[in-house]
Every structure is written in structure tokens, then in C-alpha cells.
Design a protein around this motif. Structure first.
Motif, PDB file in Angstrom:
ATOM      1  N   GLN A 180       0.812  -1.222   0.000  1.00 41.00           N
ATOM      2  CA  GLN A 180       0.000   0.000   0.000  1.00 41.00           C
ATOM      3  C   GLN A 180       0.852   1.283   0.000  1.00 41.00           C
ATOM      4  OE1 GLN A 180      -3.142   0.162   2.904  1.00 41.00           O
ATOM      5  NE2 GLN A 180      -3.357   2.381   2.751  1.00 41.00           N
ATOM      6  N   GLN A 181       1.796   1.339   0.945  1.00 36.80           N
ATOM      7  CA  GLN A 181       2.557   2.578   1.091  1.00 36.80           C
ATOM      8  C   GLN A 181       3.327   2.938  -0.183  1.00 36.80           C
ATOM      9  OE1 GLN A 181       5.191   2.401   4.400  1.00 36.80           O
ATOM     10  NE2 GLN A 181       5.050   4.615   4.760  1.00 36.80           N
ATOM     11  N   SER A 182       3.985   1.923  -0.775  1.00 36.10           N
ATOM     12  CA  SER A 182       4.772   2.228  -1.991  1.00 36.10           C
ATOM     13  C   SER A 182       3.858   2.671  -3.118  1.00 36.10           C
ATOM     14  CB  SER A 182       5.553   1.026  -2.495  1.00 36.10           C
ATOM     15  OG  SER A 182       6.010   0.239  -1.488  1.00 36.10           O
ATOM     16  N   ILE A 183       2.703   1.994  -3.247  1.00 38.03           N
ATOM     17  CA  ILE A 183       1.798   2.357  -4.353  1.00 38.03           C
ATOM     18  C   ILE A 183       1.262   3.778  -4.141  1.00 38.03           C
ATOM     19  CG2 ILE A 183      -0.370   1.795  -5.541  1.00 38.03           C
ATOM     20  CD1 ILE A 183       0.176  -1.176  -4.931  1.00 38.03           C
ATOM     21  N   GLU A 184       0.865   4.066  -2.907  1.00 35.90           N
ATOM     22  CA  GLU A 184       0.364   5.426  -2.618  1.00 35.90           C
ATOM     23  C   GLU A 184       1.413   6.469  -2.980  1.00 35.90           C
ATOM     24  OE1 GLU A 184      -2.693   4.678   1.128  1.00 35.90           O
ATOM     25  OE2 GLU A 184      -0.615   5.237   1.540  1.00 35.90           O
ATOM     26  N   GLN A 185       2.669   6.180  -2.604  1.00 35.74           N
ATOM     27  CA  GLN A 185       3.729   7.154  -2.859  1.00 35.74           C
ATOM     28  C   GLN A 185       3.915   7.400  -4.355  1.00 35.74           C
ATOM     29  OE1 GLN A 185       4.894   8.791  -0.158  1.00 35.74           O
ATOM     30  NE2 GLN A 185       5.533  10.153  -1.808  1.00 35.74           N
ATOM     31  N   VAL A 186       3.880   6.304  -5.141  1.00 35.99           N
ATOM     32  CA  VAL A 186       4.045   6.470  -6.601  1.00 35.99           C
ATOM     33  C   VAL A 186       2.913   7.343  -7.138  1.00 35.99           C
ATOM     34  CG1 VAL A 186       4.057   5.272  -8.834  1.00 35.99           C
ATOM     35  CG2 VAL A 186       5.162   4.216  -6.847  1.00 35.99           C
ATOM     36  N   ILE A 187       1.694   7.078  -6.672  1.00 41.66           N
ATOM     37  CA  ILE A 187       0.554   7.847  -7.197  1.00 41.66           C
ATOM     38  C   ILE A 187       0.689   9.314  -6.796  1.00 41.66           C
ATOM     39  CG2 ILE A 187      -1.964   8.105  -7.174  1.00 41.66           C
ATOM     40  CD1 ILE A 187      -2.175   5.087  -6.612  1.00 41.66           C
ATOM     41  N   LEU A 188       1.048   9.541  -5.534  1.00 43.14           N
ATOM     42  CA  LEU A 188       1.162  10.935  -5.077  1.00 43.14           C
ATOM     43  C   LEU A 188       2.272  11.663  -5.836  1.00 43.14           C
ATOM     44  CD1 LEU A 188       0.636  10.446  -1.237  1.00 43.14           C
ATOM     45  CD2 LEU A 188      -0.955  11.505  -2.856  1.00 43.14           C
ATOM     46  N   ASP A 189       3.374  10.964  -6.096  1.00 41.16           N
ATOM     47  CA  ASP A 189       4.492  11.596  -6.824  1.00 41.16           C
ATOM     48  C   ASP A 189       4.118  11.892  -8.265  1.00 41.16           C
ATOM     49  OD1 ASP A 189       5.984  11.399  -4.583  1.00 41.16           O
ATOM     50  OD2 ASP A 189       7.196   9.679  -5.244  1.00 41.16           O
ATOM     51  N   ARG A 190       3.399  10.974  -8.880  1.00 35.04           N
ATOM     52  CA  ARG A 190       3.139  11.134 -10.322  1.00 35.04           C
ATOM     53  C   ARG A 190       1.918  11.989 -10.612  1.00 35.04           C
ATOM     54  NH1 ARG A 190       6.298   6.902 -13.191  1.00 35.04           N
ATOM     55  NH2 ARG A 190       5.192   7.510 -15.069  1.00 35.04           N
ATOM     56  N   LYS A 191       1.091  12.191  -9.619  1.00 34.84           N
ATOM     57  CA  LYS A 191      -0.099  13.053  -9.769  1.00 34.84           C
ATOM     58  C   LYS A 191      -0.867  12.807 -11.071  1.00 34.84           C
ATOM     59  CE  LYS A 191       1.644  16.915  -7.009  1.00 34.84           C
ATOM     60  NZ  LYS A 191       2.900  16.240  -6.602  1.00 34.84           N
ATOM     61  N   PRO A 192      -1.443  11.621 -11.216  1.00 32.98           N
ATOM     62  CA  PRO A 192      -2.182  11.342 -12.464  1.00 32.98           C
ATOM     63  C   PRO A 192      -3.490  12.120 -12.507  1.00 32.98           C
ATOM     64  CG  PRO A 192      -2.537   9.598 -10.882  1.00 32.98           C
ATOM     65  CD  PRO A 192      -1.554  10.534 -10.244  1.00 32.98           C
ATOM     66  N   ASP A 193      -4.179  12.010 -13.624  1.00 38.06           N
ATOM     67  CA  ASP A 193      -5.495  12.656 -13.755  1.00 38.06           C
ATOM     68  C   ASP A 193      -6.605  11.739 -13.279  1.00 38.06           C
ATOM     69  OD1 ASP A 193      -4.400  14.946 -15.081  1.00 38.06           O
ATOM     70  OD2 ASP A 193      -4.106  13.654 -16.823  1.00 38.06           O
ATOM     71  N   CYS A 194      -6.262  10.455 -13.062  1.00 34.41           N
ATOM     72  CA  CYS A 194      -7.304   9.490 -12.725  1.00 34.41           C
ATOM     73  C   CYS A 194      -6.618   8.186 -12.280  1.00 34.41           C
ATOM     74  CB  CYS A 194      -8.124   9.275 -14.000  1.00 34.41           C
ATOM     75  SG  CYS A 194      -9.208   7.889 -14.019  1.00 34.41           S
ATOM     76  N   PHE A 252      -8.102  -3.062  -3.646  1.00 38.37           N
ATOM     77  CA  PHE A 252      -7.315  -1.962  -3.077  1.00 38.37           C
ATOM     78  C   PHE A 252      -8.242  -0.789  -2.742  1.00 38.37           C
ATOM     79  CE2 PHE A 252      -3.938  -3.795  -6.051  1.00 38.37           C
ATOM     80  CZ  PHE A 252      -3.289  -4.489  -5.042  1.00 38.37           C
ATOM     81  N   PRO A 253      -9.138  -0.968  -1.756  1.00 40.08           N
ATOM     82  CA  PRO A 253     -10.096   0.103  -1.464  1.00 40.08           C
ATOM     83  C   PRO A 253      -9.418   1.404  -1.020  1.00 40.08           C
ATOM     84  CG  PRO A 253     -10.217  -1.646   0.212  1.00 40.08           C
ATOM     85  CD  PRO A 253      -9.340  -2.151  -0.899  1.00 40.08           C
ATOM     86  N   TRP A 254      -8.208   1.288  -0.465  1.00 42.70           N
ATOM     87  CA  TRP A 254      -7.510   2.477   0.035  1.00 42.70           C
ATOM     88  C   TRP A 254      -7.085   3.436  -1.088  1.00 42.70           C
ATOM     89  CZ3 TRP A 254      -2.961   1.780  -2.396  1.00 42.70           C
ATOM     90  CH2 TRP A 254      -2.536   0.464  -2.611  1.00 42.70           C
ATOM     91  N   THR A 255      -7.160   3.006  -2.335  1.00 39.77           N
ATOM     92  CA  THR A 255      -6.815   3.950  -3.424  1.00 39.77           C
ATOM     93  C   THR A 255      -7.833   5.089  -3.493  1.00 39.77           C
ATOM     94  OG1 THR A 255      -7.941   2.483  -4.977  1.00 39.77           O
ATOM     95  CG2 THR A 255      -5.536   2.347  -4.926  1.00 39.77           C
ATOM     96  N   LEU A 256      -8.998   4.896  -2.879  1.00 37.57           N
ATOM     97  CA  LEU A 256      -9.993   5.974  -2.855  1.00 37.57           C
ATOM     98  C   LEU A 256      -9.428   7.190  -2.106  1.00 37.57           C
ATOM     99  CD1 LEU A 256     -12.981   6.819  -3.477  1.00 37.57           C
ATOM    100  CD2 LEU A 256     -13.483   6.136  -1.136  1.00 37.57           C
ATOM    101  N   LEU A 267     -16.423  -3.368   3.034  1.00 29.27           N
ATOM    102  CA  LEU A 267     -15.640  -2.135   2.853  1.00 29.27           C
ATOM    103  C   LEU A 267     -15.461  -1.851   1.359  1.00 29.27           C
ATOM    104  CD1 LEU A 267     -13.704   0.128   3.912  1.00 29.27           C
ATOM    105  CD2 LEU A 267     -11.861  -1.572   3.720  1.00 29.27           C
ATOM    106  N   ILE A 268     -15.163  -2.926   0.602  1.00 33.49           N
ATOM    107  CA  ILE A 268     -14.977  -2.777  -0.845  1.00 33.49           C
ATOM    108  C   ILE A 268     -16.250  -2.216  -1.475  1.00 33.49           C
ATOM    109  CG2 ILE A 268     -14.756  -4.123  -2.992  1.00 33.49           C
ATOM    110  CD1 ILE A 268     -12.700  -5.855  -1.508  1.00 33.49           C
ATOM    111  N   LYS A 269     -17.394  -2.760  -1.077  1.00 33.86           N
ATOM    112  CA  LYS A 269     -18.662  -2.307  -1.669  1.00 33.86           C
ATOM    113  C   LYS A 269     -18.943  -0.850  -1.319  1.00 33.86           C
ATOM    114  CE  LYS A 269     -20.375  -6.868  -2.167  1.00 33.86           C
ATOM    115  NZ  LYS A 269     -20.754  -8.023  -1.388  1.00 33.86           N
ATOM    116  N   GLU A 270     -18.657  -0.473  -0.077  1.00 31.03           N
ATOM    117  CA  GLU A 270     -18.841   0.933   0.326  1.00 31.03           C
ATOM    118  C   GLU A 270     -17.941   1.841  -0.505  1.00 31.03           C
ATOM    119  OE1 GLU A 270     -20.985   2.345   2.410  1.00 31.03           O
ATOM    120  OE2 GLU A 270     -21.826   0.330   2.280  1.00 31.03           O
ATOM    121  N   THR A 271     -16.706   1.394  -0.672  1.00 26.33           N
ATOM    122  CA  THR A 271     -15.729   2.192  -1.413  1.00 26.33           C
ATOM    123  C   THR A 271     -16.140   2.317  -2.879  1.00 26.33           C
ATOM    124  OG1 THR A 271     -14.101   1.197   0.034  1.00 26.33           O
ATOM    125  CG2 THR A 271     -13.254   2.460  -1.797  1.00 26.33           C
TER     126      THR A 271
END
Ligand code: UDP
Length: 494
Positions: A105-119, A126-130, A205-209
Motif C-alpha cells: 500500500q505505502q509504496s503504491i500510494e507514494q508512486v501515485i502521489l508523486d506522479r499526480k495522475p489525472d485518474c 485496493f479500497p484504500w486507493t480511494l 468495505l470494498i462495496k462501500e468504497t
């Protein structure tokens, strides 16, 4: 980095299991083929599984790449190279892999935050990607890798709990409020539908997300299950874009079909040469997906049933480790080889390539959604043999709604690690094979229906088809969102 101007930059986060990963890679490649800058985040061994396909796309001028993150082998006690649920060699490795996946989770979050995609397009697991999407103020899409039908059927069971009204596990009950009359037994329901265990909580949790996300991307097409697509949107309140069958669009030529998903356990040309000598529609393909390992006793029954049917077959075998039972009848392999009746693949098969060969006339499937779609793409009738996950629901779609298959008669749900409860006897195998591969009236009707759906699948992804139109509409919508996105609370349910 977020792309300026009109270009969309999308990050894809696939789960570490072929049934989820393979179609999501195809989705990423599909977006890239339409001018999107696509980045797939995965671990080193998993990236090897599809690097060739990505290189191919890059050579064709598509802007697609893999961002590798490290896999915590040492921390969880898994051997190097074991990074995917299909590579586990014993059931006790499964919890370790689940744990390793949670550590990513942590590494994936960091890559996303660094790369700042549009979507972000994220696997359901991976519900935490929300939260990351909310932090960046960008839309998050979820990818389930399953059918609308299965999700609607599960919703009906959860909402109405019809299994509470039966007296035995084998008594059938109706799934309320679905567009078709669908009956099931308690034995066929996923275990976690009944007790409130940890996995059940995770699924909730997945369904809520999912509901809080911008929408879902579904590997299906409108003409296939429109009643259920509409139910999913109207009754379940979900926003969704159907884009399938994705395998068809991005794997058109033989080399792409052959390379998809993993390295084949046999020479691709060997399978094709063997099939080239066969009449059209004369060979049955048998495969239980990427995870299932059957017991020696079950394999023995399948072999005996196939041999007794007298029909030709191509059979992909994965046997359970540590199972000392005899697993093929004496002299079976030699007889099949010499008579050219059967071709056995022990390990990974180039499934897409095989299914599209005109000699293949039917498929035995465990009802994984990708396999069903791939069989259907090829216009093939199916013999259904569900085992775990949502496969018993998918069986109902195939046999009762689409009417493109017959059931071999498995009655009990299990987990992917436990294999199969009970045995399907050789007589049942022989009966289903004889029905499907023989030229009887029922088989001919099923075959005709399967061919029609195969043609509809092709149309859906061609120019102007429903799935292609959805893809283009979504890309345009995301461009508009990107240009107008100022308020974070526009997306993901905030
Ligand atoms: N697959 C393959 N060769 C194999 C086994 C599986 O190419 O020997 C592919 C198959 O084409 C499909 C995926 O792996 O795309 C399996 O997904 P599915 O949803 O059918 O089942 P699962 O493996 O998740 O049970």
C-alpha cells in the motif's frame, strides 16, 4: 506527473492474480491505444508476465509503461519470484501473499502521489486507493473483473437472504427481483455470504468504497447482459462503463494472443500444428483457470470421462502438489498421443490463441469471468464446472440467461486454495462432453446461440460498437473533468 493540456494521464493498479491482472492490463493497453498515457504499477515478477505485450505497444507508438515497486519477500517469508496467487506452491503461502499485498500500500500510494495522475483505475481489492484519489482531487475507478450478472445476483442474495427460507443446503431458492428466474442452493453460495467474518467485513468495505468512487470499468458489453447492466446502475446505484471484451481489442494478432498472461508451458506452434490437422469444431478445450489445482482423484475421473466420450480434446492440467493419488489412467497419455485424440498441457496454456482456432468446438470452463468471455468471443459453447469466487453465479448466466452452455453438475462452492469439494464422476463428464460435442438438437441450439454472441462481442469492440463508444465517451468525459476540475469534492463521494 500530471500531463498538461488535453492528454490524460491514468494510473492502473492491478491485483496480483491473473484473473484480475490480465484484463486490467488489457484495459490499460486499450486506453493507451486511444492516446492516454497509461502507467501500470506492479512488482518485478508480475511485470515480466506482460512486459512483452507492453513493449509491443510502445513500439506501436503507445504511451504506456510499467512502474515497478519492490515486493517484500524477506519480510513475509516467501521465496523470491512468488508474487502472484497463481504461483503459490502450497496453501500456507496464501496468507503470506495476502500480507505482502497489504504491505504494498505505502509504496503504491507514494508512486501515485508523486506522479499526480489525472485518474486512478484500481482493482477492487485496493479500497484504500480511494483516499489517494481524494487527496489528489481526481476520479477513482474500480475494476472488479467480474460480470454484472454476478454482482447483481450477489446483491439480491445479500439484500433478501433467500437462503434463510430453506430447510436444507440442497433445497433451491429463487434470487428475488432479478430480471430472470434464477435458482440456487445454499451450498453454491460463497461461504462469506453467511457468517460475518473478517473477509466479509473486507468485502463490505470494498462495496462501500465502490459506491463512493467515480464509477466502475467493466469487462462486459451491453448486448451481453444489458438487463443486468441496467439493474447494476438503477437498483444498485452504480455508475459503470462497459468496455469489453477487452481481450479481443488489444490482442488481435497471433503473437499477442500467444504472449498474453504468462509464458506457455508448450510451444505455441505445437498446439497450433496439432489443431491444424483437426476438423472444424471437433476439439474440446478444457481449462480451470489460473488458480485451480485439482486433486489426482478428480483428474483421473476427467481423463476416464474424456476417453469414454471418444471426443478429441486439448486439456490444461494443474495438479495439486503433495497429492500422491494416481492422477491419469494407466497408459492414458501414450494412448492419447498415439491416437492423436488428446493434447495435454501441463502448466500455462496460450488460451486466447487456442480458443480462436477453428478446430476448437467447445470449452470446459470453471466459469472464471475472463474464461467465459474468451470462450464467448470465440463463439464457443461451454460446459460449466464452477468452483469458487463468483463462478456459480456465472454458471447461471451461461446456462439460464445466455443459454450457451450446459452444467457438468458441480454442487458445492469452495475456495481457490481448497480445490474442489466432492468429485464429479467420469459418467457425468462423459455425458456433458457427449452432449456438447455430439450433433444433437440441444447442442446445435446452444452452438448457434454461442456463435451469435461471439459475433455480437466482435461488433461491440469494433468502430461504432457499444464498448468502443463507451471508451471514447469516458475519455472525453475525463478530459472535461480534468479541464474543469477545481473542487476536490466533485469526485469520489465527498
Ligand atoms: N489463462 C491462460 N492460460 C492458462 C490459464 C489461464 O491464458 O493456462 C488465462 C485465461 O485466458 C484468463 C485468465 O488466465 O484470461 C484466467 O482468468 P479467469 O477469470 O478465467 O479465472 P481465474 O484464473 O481468475 O480463476
Amino acid at each position: 506527473m500530471a500531463s498538461g493540456g488535453d492528454e490524460l494521464n491514468i494510473i492502473f493498479v492491478p491485483y496480483l492474480s491473473p484473473g484480475h491482472m490480465i484484463p486490467m492490463i488489457d484495459v490499460a493497453r486499450l486506453f493507451a491505444a486511444h492516446g492516454v498515457i497509461a502507467t501500470i504499477i506492479t512488482t518485478p515478477s508480475n511485470s515480466l508476465l506482460f512486459q512483452n505485450s507492453i513493449d509491443h505497444d510502445i513500439n506501436s507508438g503507445h504511451k504506456i509503461s510499467i512502474h515497478q515497486i519492490q515486493f517484500p519477500h524477506a519480510e513475509v517469508g516467501l521465496p523470491v519470484g512468488i508474487e502472484n496467487f497463481s504461483t503459490l506452491t502450497s496453501p500456507d503461502m496464501a496468507p503470506k501473499l495476502f500480507y505482502a499485498v497489504s504491505m504494498l500500500q505505502q509504496s503504491i500510494e507514494q508512486v501515485i502521489l508523486d506522479r499526480k495522475p489525472d485518474c486512478i483505475v484500481s482493482d477492487m481489492f485496493f479500497p484504500w486507493t480511494l483516499q489517494v484519489a481524494r487527496q489528489l482531487g481526481i476520479p477513482r475507478f474500480v475494476f472488479h473483473g467480474s460480470s454484472y450478472f454476478a454482482q447483481c445476483a450477489e446483491h439480491s442474495v445479500e439484500q433478501h437472504k433467500p437462503y434463510l427460507n430453506v430447510e436444507s443446503d440442497m433445497e433451491t431458492f429463487l434470487l428475488p427481483e432479478l430480471p430472470h428466474k434464477i435458482e440456487m442452493m445454499k451450498l453454491q453460495l460463497m461461504d462469506f455470504m453467511t457468517p460475518a467474518d473478517e473477509f466479509s467485513k473486507f468485502m463490505n468495505l470494498i462495496k462501500e468504497t465502490d459506491k463512493k468512487s467515480y464509477g466502475t470499468i467493466t469487462n462486459s458489453f451491453y448486448e451481453l447482459e444489458h438487463d443486468y447492466e441496467e439493474y447494476y446502475k438503477r437498483v444498485m446505484g452504480m455508475k459503470s462503463w462497459s468496455m469489453g471484451p477487452v481481450s479481443r481489442v488489444v490482442n488481435r494478432d497471433a503473437s499477442k494472443k500467444a504472449q498474453r498472461g504468462n509464458k506457455s508451458a508448450v510451444g505455441e506452434q505445437d498446439c497450433i500444428t496439432w489443431l491444424n490437422f483437426k476438423e472444424h469444431n471437433s476439439v474440446l478445450y478444457i481449462c480451470f483457470g489460473s488458480l485451480t489445482k485439482l486433486s489426482g482423484a478428480q483428474l483421473l475421473e476427467i481423463a476416464a470421462g474424456l476417453e469414454a466420450s471418444g471426443h478429441q480434446f486439448m486439456w490444461v492440467i494443474r495438479k495439486r502438489e503433495n497429492d500422491e493419488d494416481p492422477w491419469l489412467p494407466e497408459g492414458f497419455e501414450e494412448r492419447m498421443r498415439e491416437s492423436k485424440k488428446g493434447f495435454i498441457i501441463k502448466g500455462w496454456a496460450p488460451q486466447l490463441l487456442i480458443l480462436d482456432h477453428p478446430a476448437i468446438g467447445g470449452m470446459v470452463t470453471h466459469c472464471g469471468w475472463n474464461s467465459i468471455l474468451e470462450g464467448l468471443n470465440a463463439g464457443l459453447p461451454l460446459i460449466t464446472w464452477p468452483l469458487f469466487a463468483e463462478q456459480f453465479y456465472n454458471e447461471k448466466l451461461v446456462t439460464k440467461v445466455l443459454r450457451i452452455g450446459v452444467s457438468v453438475g458441480v454442487t458445492e462452492w469452495t475456495t481457490s486454495y481448497d480445490g474442489q469439494k466432492g468429485l464429479v464422476r467420469r459418467e457425468e463428464v462423459e455425458k456433458a462432453v457427449a452432449l456438447m460435442m455430439g450433433g444433437g438438437r440441444e447442442a446445435m441450439e446452444i452452438r448457434k446461440q454461442a456463435k451469435e454472441l461471439g459475433a455480437a462481442a466482435k461488433k461491440a469492440v469494433e468502430n461504432g460498437g457499444s464498448s468502443e463508444a463507451n471508451l471514447i465517451a469516458l475519455i472525453n468525459e475525463l478530459k472535461t473533468v480534468k479541464q474543469g476540475a477545481t473542487a476536490r469534492d466533485k469526485f469520489n463521494g465527498e
